[in-house]
Design an enzyme around this catalytic site. Structure first.
Site, PDB file in Angstrom:
ATOM      1  N   VAL A  97     -25.824 -31.836   0.334  1.00 23.25           N
ATOM      2  CA  VAL A  97     -25.663 -32.995  -0.545  1.00 23.25           C
ATOM      3  C   VAL A  97     -26.772 -33.058  -1.575  1.00 23.25           C
ATOM      4  O   VAL A  97     -26.541 -33.454  -2.733  1.00 23.25           O
ATOM      5  CB  VAL A  97     -25.599 -34.305   0.281  1.00 23.25           C
ATOM      6  CG1 VAL A  97     -26.920 -34.614   0.961  1.00 23.25           C
ATOM      7  CG2 VAL A  97     -25.159 -35.469  -0.596  1.00 23.25           C
ATOM      8  N   ASP A 196     -22.260 -39.962   4.391  1.00 24.61           N
ATOM      9  CA  ASP A 196     -22.359 -40.362   5.796  1.00 24.61           C
ATOM     10  C   ASP A 196     -23.067 -39.292   6.599  1.00 24.61           C
ATOM     11  O   ASP A 196     -23.072 -38.114   6.228  1.00 24.61           O
ATOM     12  CB  ASP A 196     -20.969 -40.591   6.396  1.00 24.61           C
ATOM     13  CG  ASP A 196     -20.148 -39.301   6.450  1.00 24.61           C
ATOM     14  OD1 ASP A 196     -20.245 -38.568   7.461  1.00 24.61           O
ATOM     15  OD2 ASP A 196     -19.428 -39.008   5.483  1.00 24.61           O
ATOM     16  N   GLY A 338     -18.805 -33.645   4.971  1.00 23.63           N
ATOM     17  CA  GLY A 338     -19.311 -35.003   4.860  1.00 23.63           C
ATOM     18  C   GLY A 338     -20.541 -35.046   3.969  1.00 23.63           C
ATOM     19  O   GLY A 338     -20.659 -34.271   3.024  1.00 23.63           O
ATOM     20  N   GLU A 339     -21.432 -35.981   4.237  1.00 25.95           N
ATOM     21  CA  GLU A 339     -22.687 -36.180   3.500  1.00 25.95           C
ATOM     22  C   GLU A 339     -22.486 -36.778   2.112  1.00 25.95           C
ATOM     23  O   GLU A 339     -23.396 -37.336   1.529  1.00 25.95           O
ATOM     24  CB  GLU A 339     -23.483 -34.866   3.345  1.00 25.95           C
ATOM     25  CG  GLU A 339     -23.863 -34.192   4.644  1.00 25.95           C
ATOM     26  CD  GLU A 339     -24.666 -32.921   4.419  1.00 25.95           C
ATOM     27  OE1 GLU A 339     -24.984 -32.599   3.248  1.00 25.95           O
ATOM     28  OE2 GLU A 339     -24.980 -32.229   5.400  1.00 25.95           O
ATOM     29  N   GLY A 340     -21.289 -36.646   1.538  1.00 27.80           N
ATOM     30  CA  GLY A 340     -21.033 -37.002   0.153  1.00 27.80           C
ATOM     31  C   GLY A 340     -20.774 -35.788  -0.706  1.00 27.80           C
ATOM     32  O   GLY A 340     -20.638 -35.885  -1.936  1.00 27.80           O
TER      33      GLY A 340
END
Length: 371
Positions: A97, A196, A338-340
């Site tokens: 990210v 997240d 995830g993570e963005g």
């Protein structure tokens, strides 16, 4: 706070949307030639109540982190300590990210809303952000990832055994997300991106998706970080049993979040609601984000107008949720990190859609003949 935020969320501005459609018809391109980008720019005009809508710059990624009691059921092969360890990685700038955020010029804010294990020592956290009179100068600094400590509790309870959260805890997490949205927008962000982190968080995400859409647990549950067949079958069984145990009512979104959600899911729902109330777009990442988006839409159906689906996660529940929300993802790359990360990759598409309305000449101004 939740009630006033919901009350501030309004439907799209039809006049601004009509103006955007009319402008597209006068730009130097065949009508409809930009496909989904035209529809997106019209939606963003309706959200902003202006044509053209503001350029989505600067962008801010908010990564909400929490842990999950259901981890004790063996739904993930990763140790729970990885959640806190990855926060250290985010703050050091070493995660995917961070690489994508640097490419996009986006700031990264990490919010500990419920991590179970101690955070790594490192950058000084900023626990006063939520209570400060004004945003810190470095809130939107793309070069410096920032930590906000806003822990509601150290991880959820085991949703396979009891409710994951109390209603008060779920509400506190939602309100944390609203506060973060306000803070980032007050600091100048013109688009928020969801992020997240939480080992085991695809299990509550699947439960939320099934609860809000009525989908079967099998259709809502994926392999998360890549579990083997026996673990996957066990994970589906855990989700199915939790839904049977709690019988969450989709008409009571706070109750659903409390029964089977996670603290990061609840906070993300709050972030989306907070942005919608401020008429600011939210670029959704993967399955965690869209499960939270279902909760936000249950709180306030018009909040969907602020949502942009960044990508289609490889997790099957993401497609179920997007279909329920009526959102089409901008990119489909088989991502499931995830993570963005997926939202960041989609950000230039959103920016391009808006920039067309700002910068492309009309047939009249360019002296180009129409058909």
């Amino acid at each position: 706070m939740l009630e006033t935020t919901i009350a501030a969320i309004r439907p799209a501005d039809e006049a601004a949307m009509a103006a955007a459609r009319e402008l597209h018809g006068r730009l130097t391109k065949p009508a409809g030639s930009l496909g989904a980008l035209e529809d997106l720019s019209v939606r963003l005009a309706g959200l902003a109540g202006a044509c053209p809508p503001p350029l989505p710059e600067p962008a801010a990624v908010a990564i909400f982190a929490g842990d999950h009691g259901v981890h004790a059921q063996g739904v993930s092969p990763w140790p729970q300590e990885v959640t806190a360890q990855m926060i250290g990685n985010f703050l050091a700038g070493g995660a995917v990210v961070n690489a994508f955020a640097r490419q996009a010029g986006a700031s990264v804010t990490v919010v500990d809303v419920g991590v179970a294990t101690p955070l790594p020592t490192g950058p000084v956290p900023d626990p006063a952000v939520l209570d400060a009179a004004g945003p810190a100068p470095a809130v939107l600094d793309p070069a410096v990832p920032r930590l906000v400590v806003a822990s509601v509790r150290r991880g959820t309870r085991d949703l396979a055994v009891t409710a994951a959260l109390t209603r008060d805890e779920a509400l506190a997490a939602v309100q944390t997300g609203i506060r973060i949205a306000d803070e980032l927008i007050d600091a100048g962000a013109r688009i928020l991106l969801t992020g997240d982190m939480g080992i085991g968080n695809t299990t509550p995400a699947a439960a939320l998706i099934a609860a809000f859409t009525g989908a079967d647990a099998l259709d809502a549950t994926g392999r998360g970080t890549g579990v083997d067949d026996p673990t996957y079958a066990h994970k589906v069984a855990v989700v199915r049993a939790a839904l049977a145990r709690h019988a969450p009512d989709p008409g009571d979104p706070l109750g659903v979040l409390a029964a089977v959600g996670g603290l990061e899911h609840a906070a993300l729902a709050g972030l989306i609601l907070g942005a919608a109330a401020r008429r600011t777009p939210v670029l959704l990442d993967g399955v965690i984000a869209v499960s939270a988006a279902l909760a936000a839409a249950a709180f306030a159906p018009d909040a969907v107008g602020a949502m942009v689906a960044g990508h289609r996660s490889a997790e099957p529940g993401a497609t179920v949720a997007l279909r329920h929300l009526g959102l089409d993802p901008l990119v489909d790359l088989g991502l499931r990190l995830g993570e963005g990360t997926g939202a960041l990759l989609a950000l230039p598409v959103v920016t391009g859609a808006v920039r067309v309305l700002h910068e492309v000449a009309t047939f009249d101004s360019a002296g180009v003949a129409e058909k």
